[in-house]
Design a protein around this motif. Structure first.
Motif, short mmCIF file in Angstrom:
data_model
loop_
_atom_site.label_atom_id
_atom_site.label_comp_id
_atom_site.label_asym_id
_atom_site.label_seq_id
_atom_site.Cartn_x
_atom_site.Cartn_y
_atom_site.Cartn_z
N LEU A 70 0.83 -1.21 0.00
CA LEU A 70 0.00 0.00 0.00
C LEU A 70 0.86 1.26 0.00
CD1 LEU A 70 -2.89 -0.88 2.49
CD2 LEU A 70 -3.18 -0.03 0.14
N TYR B 193 -5.10 -1.10 -4.17
CA TYR B 193 -6.20 -0.15 -4.02
C TYR B 193 -7.43 -0.88 -3.48
CZ TYR B 193 -7.96 -2.01 -8.50
OH TYR B 193 -8.42 -2.83 -9.51
N LYS C 33 -11.21 1.26 -9.31
CA LYS C 33 -9.76 1.37 -9.45
C LYS C 33 -9.28 2.80 -9.33
CE LYS C 33 -5.99 -0.29 -12.41
NZ LYS C 33 -5.68 -1.15 -13.57
N ASN C 34 -10.10 3.72 -9.76
CA ASN C 34 -9.69 5.13 -9.74
C ASN C 34 -10.66 6.00 -8.95
OD1 ASN C 34 -7.36 4.82 -11.60
ND2 ASN C 34 -8.95 4.27 -13.10
N LYS D 234 -9.91 9.99 -3.74
CA LYS D 234 -9.51 9.74 -2.36
C LYS D 234 -10.60 10.11 -1.37
CE LYS D 234 -4.53 10.29 -3.11
NZ LYS D 234 -3.30 11.04 -2.69
N VAL E 108 -13.14 7.29 -1.25
CA VAL E 108 -12.56 6.15 -0.53
C VAL E 108 -12.63 6.41 0.97
CG1 VAL E 108 -10.44 4.88 -0.06
CG2 VAL E 108 -11.05 5.46 -2.42
N HIS F 153 -2.68 -3.15 -8.22
CA HIS F 153 -2.74 -2.28 -9.40
C HIS F 153 -1.67 -2.80 -10.35
CE1 HIS F 153 -2.70 1.19 -11.99
NE2 HIS F 153 -3.58 1.85 -11.24
#
Length: 300
Positions: A92, A98, A131-132, A135, A138, A153
């Motif tokens: 990480l 991710y 995947k994208n 932030k 998340v 990734h």
């Protein structure tokens, strides 16, 4: 590396061992004896919901019945979650994992668009959901304690691999059935963004087995041909985590009358039932195609 070769047999206690397990255990044990090495047993019980203590006890009983000896203490994966977490934390930190919050149904629906894109196991490749994610999103999902897995990734991992080795593919040494070394090149990208940490436990098979083999100084990995393709992912993790590279031997698989691999779920003849029926270890060796004086290097 250890001064003496180190080999291991690593079953999961989620069912009774069958003839295929007996063959795999004897291949590893025979090779250890042939090389003058050490032999270990490891209990791969990260799946705490399916693994049962009664099967652990039965594994030891089956192996003793087969005449297999191993060193103590036996490593149990369920006792080393912090070790796996340390490895995933490092990945990480490198930006190579991710969080994936997608459910199975969401993944299944997304993969229906490209059903022919599969990994080496035949599972549809992960379509890159989450995947994208920003932030901020998340962080919100983590605050809500939404379950998530950690996926590699792959593009970034291959970049890291290239910085370390100068290549975006991996190589390893495979011993064939006669014990001759073959140098194999594989592409980890075939696995896509594989799960490295599951939602329910702080590891996956791929991460735990890679870390454990290094921790136990395993020099020769003997396992079934069904795990041959996974070696590319394991070599990728070894390179990035700075772990030693073992030698591999992927032995043939035992099959039933229809050519299917023996499995616990199919309720194939268990070692326990054979043992209770009075079958002995020599008869098992004969049934799986290992003569009493045969080693893994020349008998698979």
């Amino acid at each position: 590396m250890s001064a003496r070769p180190v080999l291991r047999f690593a079953p999961s206690p989620n069912g009774e061992l069958h003839l295929g397990h007996a063959f795999s255990a004897m291949v590893g044990f025979d090779m250890a004896q042939h090389l003058g090495g050490r032999f270990l047993v490891r209990i791969e019980d990260i799946d705490t919901t399916r693994c049962r203590e009664e099967y652990v006890t039965q594994i030891f009983e089956d192996l003793r019945w087969l005449g297999i000896e191993w060193e103590e203490p036996v490593r149990r994966q369920s006792e080393h979650f912090t070790t796996y977490s340390a490895a995933s934390d490092w990945l990480l930190k490198l930006g190579l994992l991710y969080p994936c919050f997608a459910t199975r149904s969401e993944i299944s629906e997304a993969t229906e668009l490209n059903p022919h894109l599969t990994d080496p196991d035949g599972t549809p490749l992960y379509p890159g959901l989450h995947k994208n994610l920003p932030k901020e999103e998340v962080a919100v999902r983590l605050t809500r304690n939404e379950p998530f897995a950690l996926r590699i990734h792959m593009d970034r991992a291959l970049d890291a691999l290239e910085r370390i080795t100068g290549a975006r593919t991996v190589t390893f040494t495979e011993l064939d059935g006669a014990g001759h070394p073959q140098h194999i090149e594989m592409n980890p990208a075939d696995w896509g963004d594989a799960v490295i940490v599951r939602k329910d436990v702080p590891a996956s098979y791929h991460l735990a087995v890679t870390v454990d083999d290094a921790r136990q100084r395993v020099t020769h990995v003997t396992r079934g041909r069904d795990l041959y393709a996974a070696t590319s992912l394991h070599r990728l993790l070894q390179a990035i985590l700075g772990l030693p590279e073992p030698i591999y031997h992927h032995h043939r698989l035992l099959t039933d009358g229809q050519g299917n691999k023996l499995s616990k779920s199919a309720r194939d003849t268990s070692l326990r039932s054979l043992r209770e029926a009075g079958v002995d270890a020599l008869q098992i060796r004969q049934r799986v195609g290992l003569a009493s004086n045969e080693t893994a290097a020349n008998g698979t």
